[in-house]
Design an enzyme around this catalytic site. Structure first.
Site, PDB file in Angstrom:
ATOM      1  N   SER A 140     -22.182  52.423  35.707  1.00 40.43           N
ATOM      2  CA  SER A 140     -21.319  51.984  36.870  1.00 40.43           C
ATOM      3  C   SER A 140     -19.988  51.764  36.411  1.00 40.43           C
ATOM      4  CB  SER A 140     -22.026  51.118  37.917  1.00 40.43           C
ATOM      5  OG  SER A 140     -20.988  50.720  38.762  1.00 40.43           O
ATOM      6  N   TYR A 153     -24.341  42.486  39.124  1.00 38.17           N
ATOM      7  CA  TYR A 153     -24.466  43.858  38.772  1.00 38.17           C
ATOM      8  C   TYR A 153     -23.628  44.194  37.587  1.00 38.17           C
ATOM      9  CZ  TYR A 153     -24.609  48.621  39.831  1.00 38.17           C
ATOM     10  OH  TYR A 153     -24.898  50.230  39.728  1.00 38.17           O
TER      11      TYR A 153
END
Length: 258
Positions: A140, A153
Site C-alpha cells: 500500500s 497499518y
C-alpha cells in the site's frame, strides 16, 4: 499463464475478486483464500466454478494450520502452485501512534500483514520451488506517504516491504521471484465512502471531492481494482522473468518512489 495455478489470499471485494476474474479469463486455475467462506462460495457461483478450475479455502493466514491447509488443497486439486499472491491484510487501529500503541490490534496487524504472509509463503515453498514460481505481495502507498490515523497499518506494510526484499534474495537461489505491487487510491465503494466522509467534513459534495482527487493525480485517473490486478498478473507472469525484489507502484503518478 494458461494452465498455471495461482493461490490468491484475501479474496474479497475489490482487488482480490478482480484478480480471480482476470486469472480465470486467462486460463489460470485459482485457489481462493479468505476468512469469509460465504463470500468465496458466492464468487464460485458467479464464475460458475470456472469449469472446475477454482477451489476455495476458508481460512486465516494468521494461523499456520490454515496456511498448510491451503497448500494441501492446491496439491490435491491442481497438483502444483505457480504463483502466490499475498493480498490478505489487516488495518489495525485507527488513530495517532501514541494514542493507539497500547491497542492489541497492533499485534493483529503485524500477525497478518507480516507474519501471516510469511507463514503463507512458507507453506507454499515446496510447490513454488518445484515450479520455479513467483510470489507477489500486495502492499500500500500508506507505507510510502503520510496518511492521518493509519500509522499502525503503514508501519506493518513497511515491514512487509522489507520482508519482500529479504525473501527476494533468500528465495532467488531456489528460482523463486518475489515482487510487490503498491497501489494508491483504488476506486470502489470503500473509496467512495471515504469521499463522502471528507465531503461532509468540508461541507461540499462527494462528487467535488472525487473531482479534486482525480485532478490531483498526474494521469487524471483514479486506478481501479482491474488496474491493480493487471499489475499483479504481470509480475506473476513470465513477462517479468528477469524481475525480482522490485516494487511496482500503481497510483496514477500520485507518488513517485525514489
Amino acid at each position: 499463464m494458461k494452465g498455471k495455478v495461482a493461490v490468491v489470499s484475501g479474496v474479497g471485494p475489490g482487488v482480490g475478486v478482480e484478480l480471480v476474474r482476470l486469472f480465470v479469463d486467462e486460463g489460470v486455475k485459482v485457489v481462493m483464500v479468505a476468512r469469509d467462506g460465504d463470500r468465496l462460495r458466492a464468487i464460485e457461483a458467479e464464475l460458475g466454478g470456472a469449469g472446475g478450475h477454482i477451489a476455495s479455502v476458508s481460512g486465516d493466514i494468521a494461523q499456520a494450520g490454515d496456511c498448510e491447509a491451503v497448500a494441501r488443497v492446491a496439491a490435491e486439486r491442481f497438483g502444483r502452485v505457480d504463483t502466490l499472491v499475498n493480498n490478505a491484510f489487516q488495518m489495525g487501529p485507527w488513530g495517532t501512534l501514541l494514542d493507539t500503541v497500547a491497542d492489541e490490534r497492533w499485534s493483529d496487524a503485524f500477525d497478518v500483514n507480516v507474519r501471516g504472509i510469511l507463514r503463507m509463503t512458507r507453506a507454499m515453498l515446496p510447490a513454488l520451488e518445484a515450479s520455479k514460481g513467483t510470489v507477489v505481495m500486495v502492499n500500500s502507498v500508506a507505507m510510502r506517504t503520510y496518511k492521518p490515523e493509519v500509522g499502525c497499518y503503514a508501519i506493518a506494510k513497511s515491514g512487509l516491504q522489507a520482508a519482500a526484499r529479504y525473501l527476494a534474495m533468500e528465495l532467488a537461489p531456489r528460482g523463486i521471484r518475489v515482487n510487490s505491487v503498491v497501489p494508491g487510491y483504488i476506486d470502489g465503494p470503500p473509496l467512495q465512502a471515504a469521499f463522502e466522509r471528507m465531503a461532509e467534513a468540508q461541507g461540499i459534495t462527494a462528487a467535488t471531492v472525487r473531482d479534486q482527487v482525480t485532478r490531483s493525480l498526474p494521469l487524471q485517473h483514479i486506478p481501479t481494482s482491474r488496474d491493480v490486478a493487471e499489475a499483479i498478473a504481470f509480475l506473476a507472469s513470465p513477462r517479468s522473468r528477469a524481475i525480482t525484489g522490485a516494487s511496482l507502484d500503481v497510483n496514477a503518478g500520485e507518488f513517485l518512489p525514489q
